[in-house]
Design a protein around this motif. Sequence first.
Motif, PDB file in Angstrom:
ATOM      1  N   ALA A   1       0.928  -1.201  -0.048  1.00  0.00           N
ATOM      2  CA  ALA A   1       0.291  -0.308   0.408  1.00  0.00           C
ATOM      3  C   ALA A   1       0.909   1.394   0.646  1.00  0.00           C
ATOM      4  CB  ALA A   1      -1.036   0.323   0.941  1.00  0.00           C
ATOM      5  N   GLU A   2       2.269   0.899   0.522  1.00  0.00           N
ATOM      6  CA  GLU A   2       2.873   2.647   0.939  1.00  0.00           C
ATOM      7  C   GLU A   2       3.274   2.761  -0.880  1.00  0.00           C
ATOM      8  OE1 GLU A   2       4.008   2.918   5.197  1.00  0.00           O
ATOM      9  OE2 GLU A   2       4.542   1.556   4.406  1.00  0.00           O
ATOM     10  N   GLN A   3       3.736   1.539  -1.314  1.00  0.00           N
ATOM     11  CA  GLN A   3       4.007   1.499  -2.247  1.00  0.00           C
ATOM     12  C   GLN A   3       3.137   2.601  -3.189  1.00  0.00           C
ATOM     13  OE1 GLN A   3       7.018  -1.325  -5.412  1.00  0.00           O
ATOM     14  NE2 GLN A   3       6.015  -3.012  -2.898  1.00  0.00           N
ATOM     15  N   ILE A   4       2.422   1.652  -3.334  1.00  0.00           N
ATOM     16  CA  ILE A   4       0.978   2.527  -4.248  1.00  0.00           C
ATOM     17  C   ILE A   4       0.816   4.295  -3.973  1.00  0.00           C
ATOM     18  CG2 ILE A   4      -1.230   2.785  -4.648  1.00  0.00           C
ATOM     19  CD1 ILE A   4      -1.441  -0.244  -4.011  1.00  0.00           C
ATOM     20  N   GLY A   5       0.857   4.480  -2.583  1.00  0.00           N
ATOM     21  CA  GLY A   5       1.197   5.705  -2.086  1.00  0.00           C
ATOM     22  C   GLY A   5       1.820   6.260  -3.091  1.00  0.00           C
ATOM     23  N   VAL A   6       3.314   5.990  -2.808  1.00  0.00           N
ATOM     24  CA  VAL A   6       4.712   6.768  -3.805  1.00  0.00           C
ATOM     25  C   VAL A   6       4.548   7.413  -5.024  1.00  0.00           C
ATOM     26  CG1 VAL A   6       7.205   6.355  -4.160  1.00  0.00           C
ATOM     27  CG2 VAL A   6       6.711   5.460  -1.865  1.00  0.00           C
ATOM     28  N   LEU A   7       3.983   5.694  -5.214  1.00  0.00           N
ATOM     29  CA  LEU A   7       3.760   6.212  -6.791  1.00  0.00           C
ATOM     30  C   LEU A   7       2.846   7.035  -7.303  1.00  0.00           C
ATOM     31  CD1 LEU A   7       4.401   5.247  -9.273  1.00  0.00           C
ATOM     32  CD2 LEU A   7       2.949   3.543  -9.667  1.00  0.00           C
ATOM     33  N   GLU A   8       1.568   7.552  -6.500  1.00  0.00           N
ATOM     34  CA  GLU A   8       0.814   8.439  -6.657  1.00  0.00           C
ATOM     35  C   GLU A   8       1.587   9.327  -6.329  1.00  0.00           C
ATOM     36  OE1 GLU A   8      -3.907   9.245  -4.340  1.00  0.00           O
ATOM     37  OE2 GLU A   8      -2.356   7.803  -3.882  1.00  0.00           O
ATOM     38  N   ASP A   9       2.318  10.045  -5.641  1.00  0.00           N
ATOM     39  CA  ASP A   9       2.276  10.649  -4.945  1.00  0.00           C
ATOM     40  C   ASP A   9       3.341  11.211  -6.637  1.00  0.00           C
ATOM     41  OD1 ASP A   9       3.525  12.852  -2.719  1.00  0.00           O
ATOM     42  OD2 ASP A   9       5.465  12.269  -3.761  1.00  0.00           O
ATOM     43  N   ALA A  10       4.179  10.501  -6.567  1.00  0.00           N
ATOM     44  CA  ALA A  10       4.999  11.021  -7.483  1.00  0.00           C
ATOM     45  C   ALA A  10       4.379  11.279  -8.744  1.00  0.00           C
ATOM     46  CB  ALA A  10       6.542   9.564  -8.171  1.00  0.00           C
ATOM     47  N   ILE A  11       3.327  10.902  -9.353  1.00  0.00           N
ATOM     48  CA  ILE A  11       2.713  11.121 -10.606  1.00  0.00           C
ATOM     49  C   ILE A  11       1.607  11.787 -10.354  1.00  0.00           C
ATOM     50  CG2 ILE A  11       0.375  10.237 -11.894  1.00  0.00           C
ATOM     51  CD1 ILE A  11       1.563   7.472 -11.028  1.00  0.00           C
ATOM     52  N   LEU A  12       1.434  12.422  -9.175  1.00  0.00           N
ATOM     53  CA  LEU A  12       1.083  13.820  -9.354  1.00  0.00           C
ATOM     54  C   LEU A  12       1.454  14.881  -9.396  1.00  0.00           C
ATOM     55  CD1 LEU A  12      -2.329  12.860  -6.384  1.00  0.00           C
ATOM     56  CD2 LEU A  12      -2.654  12.802  -9.079  1.00  0.00           C
ATOM     57  N   HIS A  13       2.794  14.624  -8.538  1.00  0.00           N
ATOM     58  CA  HIS A  13       3.693  15.873  -8.424  1.00  0.00           C
ATOM     59  C   HIS A  13       3.554  15.996 -10.226  1.00  0.00           C
ATOM     60  CE1 HIS A  13       6.876  18.502  -8.154  1.00  0.00           C
ATOM     61  NE2 HIS A  13       7.149  17.664  -6.857  1.00  0.00           N
ATOM     62  N   SER A  14       4.178  15.451 -11.229  1.00  0.00           N
ATOM     63  CA  SER A  14       4.373  14.649 -12.418  1.00  0.00           C
ATOM     64  C   SER A  14       3.181  15.891 -13.383  1.00  0.00           C
ATOM     65  CB  SER A  14       5.029  13.727 -13.032  1.00  0.00           C
ATOM     66  OG  SER A  14       5.780  12.871 -12.381  1.00  0.00           O
ATOM     67  N   GLN A  15       2.369  15.737 -12.587  1.00  0.00           N
ATOM     68  CA  GLN A  15       1.582  16.295 -13.414  1.00  0.00           C
ATOM     69  C   GLN A  15       0.811  17.312 -13.610  1.00  0.00           C
ATOM     70  OE1 GLN A  15      -0.982  14.947 -15.529  1.00  0.00           O
ATOM     71  NE2 GLN A  15       0.443  13.155 -16.035  1.00  0.00           N
ATOM     72  N   PHE A  16       1.120  17.971 -12.286  1.00  0.00           N
ATOM     73  CA  PHE A  16       1.142  19.317 -11.689  1.00  0.00           C
ATOM     74  C   PHE A  16       2.515  20.273 -11.707  1.00  0.00           C
ATOM     75  CE2 PHE A  16      -2.065  16.938  -8.585  1.00  0.00           C
ATOM     76  CZ  PHE A  16      -3.557  17.175  -9.334  1.00  0.00           C
ATOM     77  N   PHE A  17       3.122  19.692 -11.733  1.00  0.00           N
ATOM     78  CA  PHE A  17       4.864  20.514 -11.177  1.00  0.00           C
ATOM     79  C   PHE A  17       5.433  20.085 -12.048  1.00  0.00           C
ATOM     80  CE2 PHE A  17       2.654  20.635  -7.080  1.00  0.00           C
ATOM     81  CZ  PHE A  17       2.125  21.657  -7.082  1.00  0.00           C
ATOM     82  N   GLY A  18       5.796  19.304 -13.090  1.00  0.00           N
ATOM     83  CA  GLY A  18       6.051  18.462 -14.181  1.00  0.00           C
ATOM     84  C   GLY A  18       5.186  18.444 -15.403  1.00  0.00           C
ATOM     85  N   ASP A  19       6.645  17.980 -16.119  1.00  0.00           N
ATOM     86  CA  ASP A  19       6.343  17.704 -17.418  1.00  0.00           C
ATOM     87  C   ASP A  19       5.085  16.962 -18.151  1.00  0.00           C
ATOM     88  OD1 ASP A  19       7.839  15.638 -17.320  1.00  0.00           O
ATOM     89  OD2 ASP A  19       8.911  15.900 -19.092  1.00  0.00           O
ATOM     90  N   ARG A  20       4.251  16.640 -16.995  1.00  0.00           N
ATOM     91  CA  ARG A  20       3.665  15.279 -17.430  1.00  0.00           C
ATOM     92  C   ARG A  20       4.059  13.926 -17.182  1.00  0.00           C
ATOM     93  NH1 ARG A  20      -2.540  18.298 -19.292  1.00  0.00           N
ATOM     94  NH2 ARG A  20      -2.688  19.306 -17.474  1.00  0.00           N
ATOM     95  N   SER A  21       5.555  14.145 -17.447  1.00  0.00           N
ATOM     96  CA  SER A  21       6.093  11.939 -17.179  1.00  0.00           C
ATOM     97  C   SER A  21       6.984  12.302 -16.381  1.00  0.00           C
ATOM     98  CB  SER A  21       7.103  12.808 -18.901  1.00  0.00           C
ATOM     99  OG  SER A  21       7.942  13.502 -18.759  1.00  0.00           O
ATOM    100  N   LEU A  22       6.278  10.925 -16.033  1.00  0.00           N
ATOM    101  CA  LEU A  22       6.963  10.203 -15.099  1.00  0.00           C
ATOM    102  C   LEU A  22       8.415  10.149 -15.114  1.00  0.00           C
ATOM    103  CD1 LEU A  22       6.369   9.319 -12.272  1.00  0.00           C
ATOM    104  CD2 LEU A  22       6.109   7.032 -13.084  1.00  0.00           C
ATOM    105  N   ARG A  23       9.401  10.674 -14.413  1.00  0.00           N
ATOM    106  CA  ARG A  23      10.905  10.569 -13.912  1.00  0.00           C
ATOM    107  C   ARG A  23      11.351   9.995 -12.676  1.00  0.00           C
ATOM    108  NH1 ARG A  23      12.330  13.691 -18.369  1.00  0.00           N
ATOM    109  NH2 ARG A  23      11.253  14.809 -19.390  1.00  0.00           N
ATOM    110  N   ALA A  24      12.303   9.705 -12.983  1.00  0.00           N
ATOM    111  CA  ALA A  24      13.320   9.050 -11.814  1.00  0.00           C
ATOM    112  C   ALA A  24      13.697   9.631 -11.107  1.00  0.00           C
ATOM    113  CB  ALA A  24      14.888   8.374 -12.429  1.00  0.00           C
ATOM    114  N   GLU A  25      13.848  10.545 -10.849  1.00  0.00           N
ATOM    115  CA  GLU A  25      14.158  11.929 -10.184  1.00  0.00           C
ATOM    116  C   GLU A  25      12.918  12.543  -9.061  1.00  0.00           C
ATOM    117  OE1 GLU A  25      16.936  12.407 -13.383  1.00  0.00           O
ATOM    118  OE2 GLU A  25      14.622  12.307 -12.848  1.00  0.00           O
ATOM    119  N   THR A  26      11.619  12.197  -9.653  1.00  0.00           N
ATOM    120  CA  THR A  26      10.147  12.352  -8.910  1.00  0.00           C
ATOM    121  C   THR A  26       9.968  11.655  -7.742  1.00  0.00           C
ATOM    122  OG1 THR A  26      10.116  13.759 -11.027  1.00  0.00           O
ATOM    123  CG2 THR A  26       7.982  12.685  -9.435  1.00  0.00           C
ATOM    124  N   LEU A  27      10.577   9.998  -9.013  1.00  0.00           N
ATOM    125  CA  LEU A  27       9.720   9.031  -7.728  1.00  0.00           C
ATOM    126  C   LEU A  27      10.427   8.762  -6.940  1.00  0.00           C
ATOM    127  CD1 LEU A  27       8.066   6.759  -7.716  1.00  0.00           C
ATOM    128  CD2 LEU A  27      10.241   5.213  -8.957  1.00  0.00           C
TER     129      LEU A  27
END
Length: 369
Positions: free
Chosen positions: A290-316
């Motif tokens: 469940a915490e893995q899912i939370g980490v991935l969710e956080d990274a995806i949303l951060h990429s969407q709202f504050f990044g270039d909408r592509s998931l990157r290793a640095e964000t993860l």
Amino acid sequence: MNDMLRAPAEVKYAEELDWLESIDTGPKPFSWRLSPKMVRLFVLGSERADGLDRPVAQKWFGDRSFVERSIVTLASDRGLLLIGDPGTGKSWLAELLSAAISRNSTLVVQGTAGTTEDHIKYSWNVSMVIAKGQSPESLIPSPIMTAMQRGVVGRFEELTRTTSDVQDALISILSEKYVSIPELKDETVFAQPGFSIIATANSRDRGVNDLSSALKRRFNFVRIPVVTNKKSEAEIVRFRTVELLRRHEIELDVPPTLLDILLQSFADLRAAAASATSDDEKLESSLSTAEQIGVLEDAILHSQFFGDRSLRAETLAGSLVGSLARRTPEDLAILNRYWHGTVEQRSKEKPGDWTGFLEGGREAIATLS
């Protein structure tokens, strides 16, 4: 469903449940909406050998025997206790079973230190009692009492977090299948056929409020183990991620290499925790799926709202550090050792996303430090 932040399983899968009910010819215990075989199929998904006209997606990932034992327990009129570490899917399995059997998974009591006997039996509408006295109209049934009256499944979350008084009150409900209301001239509410209770307990809460022997005897235990198979864990994370993306209307493909990095990082940190000699050498996090899912969710949303909408290793990496560093400085020190040891070595062996993961993690640790 669009008006709900999180739709319960019986709403989310209503069309599928309607279809399964329409083709179900198997025997149904009590007032069950689906037969035991169809309940299992709804939870675990269909296979080609089932010969159905349409596929049924798998919703819970785990050993088939756990689901079958849970279904048999509920069909036998006994209470079911799902016990396991955080993030093993206990509550999700309980919700799916309730939805398939009763088409209602919302009759839930959340166990806490503040849960009282009223929460599992009944309470009163104070203003109505003051105006007209105690009466059937002023009585407020608990979710468990409502489940008894309707002959459906009631749920009790985190049972071991409740006090002995609450647990003792549950014993009489599981044994006698009725609740007496002495304030209404000893009126009694009897459980209708089909009533049962699915309770969950966190194995890490052992010792908070241990269950009595009498209460244990009234439950069948199903222990849900931590998912250690990398393939199964990847399926769970993908399943939940697809739901997240659909809910937020995000079009994004999670790169398989980044999913592998996430799974490998959690596996590494679990191995380090298992070999630790003291609690100070372990992360406070349970490192659950469940915490893995939370980490991935956080990274995806951060990429969407504050990044270039592509998931990157640095964000993860930044999401992982931010999610797992709960104690300062202990957790940060553990993560720092992991990054400078294991992650740095992997970035040399497999440059690319591991290099970005290394840089993103170092930056996040430095920021939090």
